[in-house]
Design a protein around this motif. Structure first.
Motif, short mmCIF file in Angstrom:
data_model
loop_
_atom_site.label_atom_id
_atom_site.label_comp_id
_atom_site.label_asym_id
_atom_site.label_seq_id
_atom_site.Cartn_x
_atom_site.Cartn_y
_atom_site.Cartn_z
N THR A 15 0.58 12.57 15.79
CA THR A 15 1.11 13.67 16.60
C THR A 15 2.00 14.62 15.79
OG1 THR A 15 0.98 12.33 18.61
CG2 THR A 15 2.45 14.25 18.65
N PRO A 16 2.95 14.12 14.99
CA PRO A 16 3.79 15.05 14.21
C PRO A 16 2.97 15.89 13.23
CG PRO A 16 4.78 12.87 14.28
CD PRO A 16 3.40 12.73 14.83
N LEU A 17 1.89 15.31 12.67
CA LEU A 17 1.07 16.07 11.73
C LEU A 17 0.36 17.22 12.43
CD1 LEU A 17 -0.56 13.20 9.62
CD2 LEU A 17 1.37 14.66 8.99
N TRP A 18 -0.15 16.97 13.64
CA TRP A 18 -0.83 18.03 14.39
C TRP A 18 0.14 19.12 14.81
CZ3 TRP A 18 -5.73 18.65 14.09
CH2 TRP A 18 -6.60 17.56 13.94
N PRO A 31 2.44 5.49 11.13
CA PRO A 31 3.21 6.65 11.58
C PRO A 31 3.34 7.71 10.48
CG PRO A 31 4.26 4.63 12.30
CD PRO A 31 3.16 4.23 11.38
N ALA A 32 3.32 8.98 10.90
CA ALA A 32 3.38 10.09 9.95
C ALA A 32 4.65 10.07 9.11
CB ALA A 32 3.28 11.41 10.70
N SER A 33 5.69 9.45 9.61
CA SER A 33 6.96 9.40 8.87
C SER A 33 6.84 8.57 7.59
CB SER A 33 8.06 8.81 9.76
OG SER A 33 7.70 7.50 10.18
N CYS A 34 5.75 7.81 7.46
CA CYS A 34 5.57 6.95 6.28
C CYS A 34 4.72 7.62 5.20
CB CYS A 34 4.92 5.64 6.69
SG CYS A 34 5.87 4.65 7.86
N VAL A 35 4.23 8.84 5.44
CA VAL A 35 3.35 9.50 4.48
C VAL A 35 4.00 9.55 3.09
CG1 VAL A 35 2.31 11.71 3.85
CG2 VAL A 35 2.09 10.85 6.18
N GLY A 36 3.24 9.14 2.08
CA GLY A 36 3.71 9.17 0.71
C GLY A 36 4.59 8.00 0.31
N GLN A 37 4.91 7.10 1.23
CA GLN A 37 5.81 5.99 0.95
C GLN A 37 5.04 4.68 0.79
OE1 GLN A 37 9.17 5.77 3.61
NE2 GLN A 37 9.14 7.97 4.00
N ARG A 65 0.84 -1.19 0.00
CA ARG A 65 0.00 0.00 0.00
C ARG A 65 0.88 1.25 0.00
NH1 ARG A 65 -3.17 -3.49 -0.58
NH2 ARG A 65 -5.22 -3.78 0.35
N ARG A 66 0.33 2.36 -0.53
CA ARG A 66 0.99 3.66 -0.42
C ARG A 66 0.27 4.48 0.64
NH1 ARG A 66 4.73 6.32 -3.20
NH2 ARG A 66 4.61 4.86 -4.96
N VAL A 67 1.01 5.05 1.58
CA VAL A 67 0.42 5.80 2.69
C VAL A 67 -0.09 7.15 2.18
CG1 VAL A 67 0.78 6.74 5.00
CG2 VAL A 67 1.97 4.65 4.29
N ALA A 68 -1.34 7.48 2.49
CA ALA A 68 -1.95 8.73 2.04
C ALA A 68 -1.41 9.93 2.83
CB ALA A 68 -3.47 8.64 2.18
N TRP A 69 -1.77 11.14 2.37
CA TRP A 69 -1.26 12.37 2.99
C TRP A 69 -1.68 12.50 4.45
CZ3 TRP A 69 -4.78 15.73 5.09
CH2 TRP A 69 -6.12 15.55 4.71
N ASP A 70 -2.84 11.85 4.80
CA ASP A 70 -3.33 11.95 6.18
C ASP A 70 -2.83 10.81 7.05
OD1 ASP A 70 -4.73 9.97 4.94
OD2 ASP A 70 -6.73 10.71 5.46
N SER A 71 -1.84 10.05 6.55
CA SER A 71 -1.19 8.97 7.31
C SER A 71 -2.10 7.77 7.55
CB SER A 71 -0.67 9.51 8.66
OG SER A 71 0.27 8.61 9.20
N TYR A 72 -2.93 7.44 6.55
CA TYR A 72 -3.78 6.26 6.60
C TYR A 72 -3.53 5.39 5.37
CZ TYR A 72 -6.77 8.00 10.43
OH TYR A 72 -7.25 8.43 11.64
N ILE A 73 -3.84 4.10 5.49
CA ILE A 73 -3.86 3.20 4.33
C ILE A 73 -5.23 2.53 4.27
CG2 ILE A 73 -1.37 2.72 4.33
CD1 ILE A 73 -2.00 0.05 5.72
N ASP A 74 -5.65 2.13 3.07
CA ASP A 74 -6.93 1.45 2.87
C ASP A 74 -6.71 -0.05 2.81
OD1 ASP A 74 -8.51 3.84 2.58
OD2 ASP A 74 -7.60 4.09 0.60
N VAL A 75 -7.46 -0.78 3.63
CA VAL A 75 -7.37 -2.24 3.64
C VAL A 75 -8.76 -2.82 3.80
CG1 VAL A 75 -6.42 -4.28 4.81
CG2 VAL A 75 -5.07 -2.17 4.69
N ARG A 76 -9.21 -3.55 2.79
CA ARG A 76 -10.49 -4.27 2.83
C ARG A 76 -11.65 -3.39 3.24
NH1 ARG A 76 -8.94 -10.33 5.22
NH2 ARG A 76 -7.42 -10.85 3.58
#
Length: 394
Positions: free
Chosen positions: A370-373, A323-329, A305-316
């Protein structure tokens, strides 16, 4: 009631001219009894009342089970005992014996394998009640060729991940690994198998084989009876276990009952071909099995999966935080058969969740955001001289 001896006396006295009344008085019977005996010309024949068979009230149940291809007398005995049958097994077998000629069969030449040489794997399916609802159950059967000891595990799917999980559970039940595993041409294990030539195995099945140290083998196309021992076990489980047990509280309960039945009955049965107790023959085979690896193979579903800008992934159909450090990766995810979601960045586990349906809301770990906020709350700071200059200009 007159006996033959009494009638002989009546006949002799009557021929000598003795009155029937006197004959009756001499024998201690009514004169009409004497008259009817002379009219009949013999003593009355005793008609014995036919005694009902204990089996008779249960013949409909027996015939129904036979029509469903359940021919094992022990299994049928347990079913009719539950209905109140108080007779023995011999009477039941005598009732079944004449009907066996109606049973269809196919002759097969069996081959024997050395201890620890081969395990045969196959799937079966039945419909039983789970949690009060009729449910289709898939069960994988894995049997050792030499001892005929087998293990089966039930699930709601027969895909690759469940195939691997069922095989691993069987190896753990046996406490060892055979030299080779023979499978049907199921896509979970075999991608392509030409009529002539080597089978092309599923890459992950080859990985599983390498992890446990067995050689994968596939049946010839259209020749599934190459693994006839295991196909017979599919029928055995249907005609023994799923005839005796038809309702379960849950999937966990189903597999618990199955394992108890394996230890209490299947392992202790006298094998019809080998004429040996299966558990005793397995004791001869167990030393020939290879040891299990120290780490269990991971049978989880694996995706990316690719992590969205809001730090979430879609699964089923639902969203899960990372973690926010994964955004976009890109991250790799593993979904266990226990519905546990694990998220990896490279080889590092960065998040873990339990899957849940979308109507229950997104799954969030506050620390992930937390880092996003903090970034959103940061405001540009200007020196006071800027504001003073503006005031003087006005």
């Amino acid at each position: 009631m007159l006996r033959k001896e009494d009638f002989a006396v009546i006949k002799a006295l009557n021929e000598r001219g003795v009155y029937q009344k006197d004959i009756a008085e001499q024998l201690g019977v009514h004169p009409k009894t004497v008259r009817r005996a002379l009219q009949r010309g013999s003593a009355p024949t005793r008609v014995r009342k036919r005694r009902g068979s204990k089996l008779e009230p249960h013949q409909a149940t027996i015939d129904r089970l036979l029509s469903e291809n359940v021919w094992n007398a022990v299994v049928i005995l347990r079913e009719i005992q539950a209905e109140g049958y108080g007779g023995g097994l011999t009477v039941l077998r005598q009732y079944i014996a004449p009907k066996r000629k109606l049973r269809t069969s196919r002759a097969t030449v069996r081959f024997e394998t050395k201890p620890g040489q081969q395990l045969q794997s196959d799937w079966g399916e039945v419909v039983v009640e789970i949690g009060g609802e009729l449910t289709k159950v898939y069960f994988i059967v894995n049997q050792l060729g030499y001892s005929r000891r087998f293990h089966f595990w039930c699930s709601d799917s027969l895909d690759a991940e469940h195939t691997y999980e069922g095989l691993i559970r069987s190896l753990e039940y046996f406490g060892g690994v055979p030299q080779e595993v023979l499978v049907d041409n199921q896509k979970a294990a075999v991608l392509h198998h030409p009529a002539q030539g080597q089978a092309h195995f599923n890459e992950r099945f080859v990985d599983l084989a390498g992890h446990y140290g067995f050689t994968p083998r596939a049946c010839r196309p259209y020749r599934a009876r190459t693994k006839g021992k295991d196909e017979r076990m599919v029928a055995y489980i249907k005609q023994h276990f799923f005839v005796r047990y038809r309702s379960f509280a849950s999937w966990i309960h189903l597999n618990q009952v199955a394992e108890q039945w394996l230890k209490a009955e299947a392992d202790l049965r006298l094998h019809g071909t080998l004429k040996e107790i299966v558990a005793e023959r397995f004791a001869q085979e167990q030393p020939a099995l290879h040891a299990l690896p120290p780490q269990r193979y991971d049978t989880a579903y694996q995706e990316v999966r690719r992590v969205a800008w809001d730090s979430y992934i879609d699964v089923r159909g639902n969203r899960y935080s990372v973690p926010a450090s994964c955004v976009g990766q890109l991250v790799s995810i593993r979904i266990g058969l226990d519905d546990r979601l694990r998220i990896y960045q490279g080889e590092q586990l960065v998040a873990s969740h339990t899957l849940r349906q979308r109507q229950f809301g997104w799954v969030t770990v506050a620390e992930h955001h937390t880092p996003l906020w903090q970034s959103a709350l940061e405001v540009e700071r200007r020196p006071l001289e800027v504001y003073e200059a503006v005031t003087q200009w006005n």
